[in-house]
Motif scaffolding. Sequence first.
Motif, PDB file in Angstrom:
ATOM      1  N   UNK A 274     -73.097 -15.218  -0.915  1.00  0.00           N
ATOM      2  CA  UNK A 274     -72.014 -15.622  -1.817  1.00  0.00           C
ATOM      3  C   UNK A 274     -70.949 -16.376  -1.039  1.00  0.00           C
ATOM      4  N   UNK A 275     -70.449 -17.460  -1.621  1.00  0.00           N
ATOM      5  CA  UNK A 275     -69.292 -18.160  -1.070  1.00  0.00           C
ATOM      6  C   UNK A 275     -68.246 -18.171  -2.184  1.00  0.00           C
ATOM      7  N   UNK A 276     -67.501 -17.075  -2.327  1.00  0.00           N
ATOM      8  CA  UNK A 276     -66.667 -16.886  -3.522  1.00  0.00           C
ATOM      9  C   UNK A 276     -65.556 -17.910  -3.696  1.00  0.00           C
ATOM     10  N   UNK A 277     -65.108 -18.553  -2.612  1.00  0.00           N
ATOM     11  CA  UNK A 277     -64.036 -19.539  -2.755  1.00  0.00           C
ATOM     12  C   UNK A 277     -64.568 -20.974  -2.811  1.00  0.00           C
ATOM     13  N   UNK A 278     -65.881 -21.128  -2.956  1.00  0.00           N
ATOM     14  CA  UNK A 278     -66.462 -22.463  -2.945  1.00  0.00           C
ATOM     15  C   UNK A 278     -66.801 -22.972  -4.346  1.00  0.00           C
ATOM     16  N   UNK A 279     -65.962 -22.648  -5.303  1.00  0.00           N
ATOM     17  CA  UNK A 279     -66.133 -23.188  -6.654  1.00  0.00           C
ATOM     18  C   UNK A 279     -66.102 -24.716  -6.602  1.00  0.00           C
ATOM     19  N   UNK A 280     -67.108 -25.347  -7.192  1.00  0.00           N
ATOM     20  CA  UNK A 280     -67.185 -26.809  -7.206  1.00  0.00           C
ATOM     21  C   UNK A 280     -67.767 -27.412  -5.953  1.00  0.00           C
ATOM     22  N   UNK A 281     -68.116 -26.587  -4.969  1.00  0.00           N
ATOM     23  CA  UNK A 281     -68.484 -27.125  -3.659  1.00  0.00           C
ATOM     24  C   UNK A 281     -69.964 -27.463  -3.508  1.00  0.00           C
ATOM     25  N   UNK A 368     -79.741 -18.143  -4.726  1.00  0.00           N
ATOM     26  CA  UNK A 368     -78.655 -19.044  -5.077  1.00  0.00           C
ATOM     27  C   UNK A 368     -77.532 -18.248  -5.733  1.00  0.00           C
ATOM     28  N   UNK A 369     -76.310 -18.462  -5.279  1.00  0.00           N
ATOM     29  CA  UNK A 369     -75.142 -17.833  -5.903  1.00  0.00           C
ATOM     30  C   UNK A 369     -74.059 -18.893  -6.049  1.00  0.00           C
ATOM     31  N   UNK A 370     -73.705 -19.172  -7.293  1.00  0.00           N
ATOM     32  CA  UNK A 370     -72.717 -20.191  -7.621  1.00  0.00           C
ATOM     33  C   UNK A 370     -71.574 -19.534  -8.372  1.00  0.00           C
ATOM     34  N   UNK A 371     -70.338 -19.878  -8.025  1.00  0.00           N
ATOM     35  CA  UNK A 371     -69.168 -19.396  -8.757  1.00  0.00           C
ATOM     36  C   UNK A 371     -68.857 -20.353  -9.897  1.00  0.00           C
TER      37      UNK A 371
END
Length: 401
Positions: A274-281, A368-371
């Motif tokens: 998870x990359x929780x602060x990577x919304x839109x990245x 895959x984990x997307x915020x």
Amino acid sequence: MPREFAVAIPPLESESNARLFSQRFSVSYDFAVAFTRDVFCEENGTLADVIGERRSGRAHLLAFTVDEGVEREMPDLKRRIASYVAARPDLALAGPIETITGGEAAKNDPAHVARLQERFVALGLDRHSYVICVGGGAVLDLVGYAAATTHRGLRHIRIPTTVLAQNDSGVGVKNGINAFGMKNMLGTFVPPHAVINDSAFIDVLPGRDKRAGMAEAVKVALIRDRAFFEWLEEKAEALALFASAPLEKLIRHCALLHMRQIAHGGDPFERGSVRPLDFGHWAAHKLEVLSGYELRHGEAVAIGIALDTRYSVLAGLFPAGQDVRVCRLLKRLGFALWHPCCDRRDDSGARVLLKGLEEFREHLGGELTITLLSELGTGVEVHTMDTGLIGEALDWLRAEA
């Protein structure tokens, strides 16, 4: 297979027949993040304070690197650094202050890393010496990586000079360079010794770079802080004109939100998927590469935010109409929400941008984990994305542009 965790080694005659043991220890990280102005003014003690008093009667050895773009805007910067160090008996320059080409080009050539490592060794730096980098996020990434891999870790002090670096990457724990056609493929998780955010550098920053850093503020507001998003809406016109007071507040609050996530998010070194602060990245990283880095990171993030916000609506996760609201804010801040590379196709006719999803997954491993968004200020994690809906979201963005 059962494991034993040995706190102490038992007498030889009483040892068990265990073959597998757990080695467990923890390492505590604690580094200063300072907000100041004119850090190299001789009366400003911030840098000396984060370094601390000398040990064993020896002055602290400092190796400075400066972003070429910063030096161009501040021609007397090297002189001021030298004067600052000379005025303090506890500090000493290890050698001439190095100038490094700024921007994403700094991260695209691995030869830059080897050259820096060679220089650090030639200067006689050790693990009690300091590598101090003054520059934008790309230069900080490069120098941080070189410092982390020399002597297994030189002390690194970051002095970020862009909005993006001061409110996001500069206060993080990652370093790295681009490789094999992918963003940040080589790197380390090594926290800096300290970070000093100096607002004077923002004054001389070109407008395009001031704006680019605002995208990360919109991002973190959308997934963590609704009140911050509403404040951004309220101040959008002043921010678009780069008014100093709201811009400084944006940087400070955004940096604190990122620091809170690193400290309390549970996975600062991204051991999970998870990359929780990577919304839109996931899209932003691919767009940077596809544009040949014509797009600044923040500009690509703005497009990625708009894309994933619209997708969140199409997927039934986010209320209809809120996507328009988010895109309106981004446009008021001055962002363009479309680039021709969004539509680039491969030989089969598929959008090349979609490869960014698999690259995003591979970068962390696992699933895959997307915020995405569930409401303003609240992110939600998903493990699949419908490529058809991504296409619809892109078509909507193109029409909006």
